[in-house]
Write an enzyme that holds these catalytic residues in place. Sequence first.
Site, mmCIF file in Angstrom:
data_model
loop_
_atom_site.group_PDB
_atom_site.id
_atom_site.type_symbol
_atom_site.label_atom_id
_atom_site.label_comp_id
_atom_site.label_asym_id
_atom_site.label_seq_id
_atom_site.Cartn_x
_atom_site.Cartn_y
_atom_site.Cartn_z
ATOM 1 N N SER A 35 -48.058 48.985 48.214
ATOM 2 C CA SER A 35 -49.724 48.321 48.182
ATOM 3 C C SER A 35 -49.083 47.573 46.518
ATOM 4 O O SER A 35 -48.622 47.372 46.000
ATOM 5 C CB SER A 35 -50.209 50.456 47.034
ATOM 6 O OG SER A 35 -49.755 50.773 48.012
ATOM 7 N N GLN A 36 -50.773 47.275 46.847
ATOM 8 C CA GLN A 36 -51.589 46.163 45.530
ATOM 9 C C GLN A 36 -51.149 46.418 44.385
ATOM 10 O O GLN A 36 -51.097 47.906 44.205
ATOM 11 C CB GLN A 36 -52.750 45.889 45.691
ATOM 12 C CG GLN A 36 -53.611 45.021 45.082
ATOM 13 C CD GLN A 36 -55.078 45.382 45.300
ATOM 14 O OE1 GLN A 36 -55.613 46.271 45.079
ATOM 15 N NE2 GLN A 36 -55.739 44.801 44.512
#
Length: 233
Positions: free
Chosen positions: A78-79
Amino acid sequence: MGAGVLLGVAVSLAAGGDAWEPQRERMVAEQIAGRDVTDGAVLRAMRRVPRHLFVPERARAEAYGDFPLPISHGQTISQPYIVAYMTQLLRLKPGAKTLEVGTGSGYQAAVLAEVTRTNVYSIEIVEPLAKTASERLKQLGYGQVVVKHGDGYLGWPEHAPFDAIIVTAGAAHVPPPLIGQLKRGGRMVIPVGGAWTVQSLVIIEKLPDGTVKKRDDLPVRFVPLTGKGQNRE
Ligand code: SAM
């Protein structure tokens, strides 16, 4: 080479101080503290965990960018902002027992371990990802993260109840076994919505009397939670 030597190298990497530290500092300043993450323990964890060692080698140069990255098996890490934001939403205290559903690369689990300083239980449905993440976490000195291959929809009853549960894949609905395994006073964060569409990040609180409160937070986009409970396989 003895395992002790390997571990020694790894611990110093996990403790920061490597060549990528300026990039991590910039990531925290611009993408995380620069937005709305204020929890000091979360910011510290994001400064310490060597994200570049959780992405495929060819993607290292982009590891600290403001976006998710492909890992393998069609999955993503994920970011950075989302990792920090979801961790902050859990309101973790040192010693909190945490369950993660969706180990992926192991990065989020390492962040949780930095914040809680105790065991983190993490479940991954794709067996090679579970194996690689488990080995990586051990090598980097995060031996307190216990990874299991399995369907996280069912939670991990042997270690329940949990102070906090984080689901890092988009669920069609909130898995009832996870609600059951959340401690009274505990919090869960889970993206809920359709597969491959925008989902809603849902915050679930189990109050001291056992009542469950839910509220929608950010719109997010995660790879889907799979497994039998979601009726998606
Ligand atoms: N937290 C990860 C990290 O830090 O790299 C990123 C997770 S990725 C967005 C979602 C992960 O959830 C994938 O690795 C996927 O295989 C896993 N997953 C999907 N359904 C699952 C399930 N039912 N149980 C456990 N893991 C699942």
